[in-house]
Design a protein around this motif. Structure first.
Motif, PDB file in Angstrom:
ATOM      1  N   SER A 188       5.275  -1.400  -7.433  1.00  0.00           N
ATOM      2  CA  SER A 188       3.922  -1.014  -7.018  1.00  0.00           C
ATOM      3  C   SER A 188       2.921  -1.523  -8.041  1.00  0.00           C
ATOM      4  O   SER A 188       3.174  -1.462  -9.242  1.00  0.00           O
ATOM      5  CB  SER A 188       3.811   0.512  -6.918  1.00  0.00           C
ATOM      6  OG  SER A 188       2.474   0.902  -6.675  1.00  0.00           O
ATOM      7  N   ASN A 189       1.791  -2.027  -7.541  1.00  0.00           N
ATOM      8  CA  ASN A 189       0.694  -2.371  -8.445  1.00  0.00           C
ATOM      9  C   ASN A 189      -0.639  -1.901  -7.885  1.00  0.00           C
ATOM     10  O   ASN A 189      -1.684  -2.400  -8.260  1.00  0.00           O
ATOM     11  CB  ASN A 189       0.677  -3.867  -8.779  1.00  0.00           C
ATOM     12  CG  ASN A 189       0.126  -4.732  -7.673  1.00  0.00           C
ATOM     13  OD1 ASN A 189       0.207  -4.380  -6.497  1.00  0.00           O
ATOM     14  ND2 ASN A 189      -0.430  -5.872  -8.030  1.00  0.00           N
ATOM     15  N   LEU A 190      -0.615  -0.924  -6.998  1.00  0.00           N
ATOM     16  CA  LEU A 190      -1.839  -0.377  -6.413  1.00  0.00           C
ATOM     17  C   LEU A 190      -1.954   1.105  -6.736  1.00  0.00           C
ATOM     18  O   LEU A 190      -0.965   1.840  -6.672  1.00  0.00           O
ATOM     19  CB  LEU A 190      -1.841  -0.570  -4.894  1.00  0.00           C
ATOM     20  CG  LEU A 190      -1.769  -2.018  -4.407  1.00  0.00           C
ATOM     21  CD1 LEU A 190      -1.683  -2.062  -2.890  1.00  0.00           C
ATOM     22  CD2 LEU A 190      -2.958  -2.816  -4.906  1.00  0.00           C
ATOM     23  N   GLY A 191      -3.146   1.548  -7.054  1.00  0.00           N
ATOM     24  CA  GLY A 191      -3.364   2.961  -7.343  1.00  0.00           C
ATOM     25  C   GLY A 191      -2.587   3.395  -8.579  1.00  0.00           C
ATOM     26  O   GLY A 191      -2.445   2.634  -9.538  1.00  0.00           O
ATOM     27  N   ASP A 192      -2.072   4.617  -8.547  1.00  0.00           N
ATOM     28  CA  ASP A 192      -1.252   5.141  -9.641  1.00  0.00           C
ATOM     29  C   ASP A 192       0.185   4.686  -9.399  1.00  0.00           C
ATOM     30  O   ASP A 192       0.962   5.374  -8.734  1.00  0.00           O
ATOM     31  CB  ASP A 192      -1.361   6.664  -9.687  1.00  0.00           C
ATOM     32  CG  ASP A 192      -0.644   7.282 -10.865  1.00  0.00           C
ATOM     33  OD1 ASP A 192       0.207   6.607 -11.488  1.00  0.00           O
ATOM     34  OD2 ASP A 192      -0.928   8.455 -11.170  1.00  0.00           O
ATOM     35  N   SER A 193       0.517   3.516  -9.904  1.00  0.00           N
ATOM     36  CA  SER A 193       1.805   2.890  -9.605  1.00  0.00           C
ATOM     37  C   SER A 193       2.991   3.740 -10.022  1.00  0.00           C
ATOM     38  O   SER A 193       3.977   3.835  -9.291  1.00  0.00           O
ATOM     39  CB  SER A 193       1.885   1.516 -10.259  1.00  0.00           C
ATOM     40  OG  SER A 193       0.932   0.653  -9.688  1.00  0.00           O
ATOM     41  N   ASN A 240       3.399   6.416  -7.523  1.00  0.00           N
ATOM     42  CA  ASN A 240       3.921   5.851  -6.267  1.00  0.00           C
ATOM     43  C   ASN A 240       5.433   5.702  -6.328  1.00  0.00           C
ATOM     44  O   ASN A 240       6.138   6.043  -5.369  1.00  0.00           O
ATOM     45  CB  ASN A 240       3.289   4.484  -5.986  1.00  0.00           C
ATOM     46  CG  ASN A 240       1.815   4.566  -5.660  1.00  0.00           C
ATOM     47  OD1 ASN A 240       1.303   5.619  -5.293  1.00  0.00           O
ATOM     48  ND2 ASN A 240       1.129   3.456  -5.813  1.00  0.00           N
TER      49      ASN A 240
END
Length: 77
Positions: free
Chosen positions: A9-14, A17
């Motif tokens: 994940s590299n979006l939001g709070d990875s 996630n």
């Protein structure tokens, strides 16, 4: 037979996630899941300025009624 799943994940709070994915994957396993620690990697082939990825790997023992196809469908969900 274990199934190995790579997460990233590299979006939001990875990190959150990935931890949420761990919790969801527990629901798909007959036994406790095995999970790696989290690690950070630099994006490759992404737009300039993309945030780093947080990655992990998980091993699950699919529920007895799962087929490879049904598990893949659930993983995509």
């Amino acid at each position: 037979m274990p199934v190995y799943i790579a997460l990233g994940s590299n979006l939001g709070d990875s990190a959150a996630n990935i931890k949420r994915a761990f919790a969801e994957l527990r629901k798909l396993s007959d036994k406790p899941i095995q999970k790696s620690s989290l690690w950070r990697s630099t994006p490759v082939g992404c737009p300039p300025g993309s945030p780093d990825f947080i990655n992990a790997a998980v091993a699950i023992e699919p529920l007895l009624e799962e087929t490879p196809e049904s598990l893949l469908i659930r993983l995509h969900g």
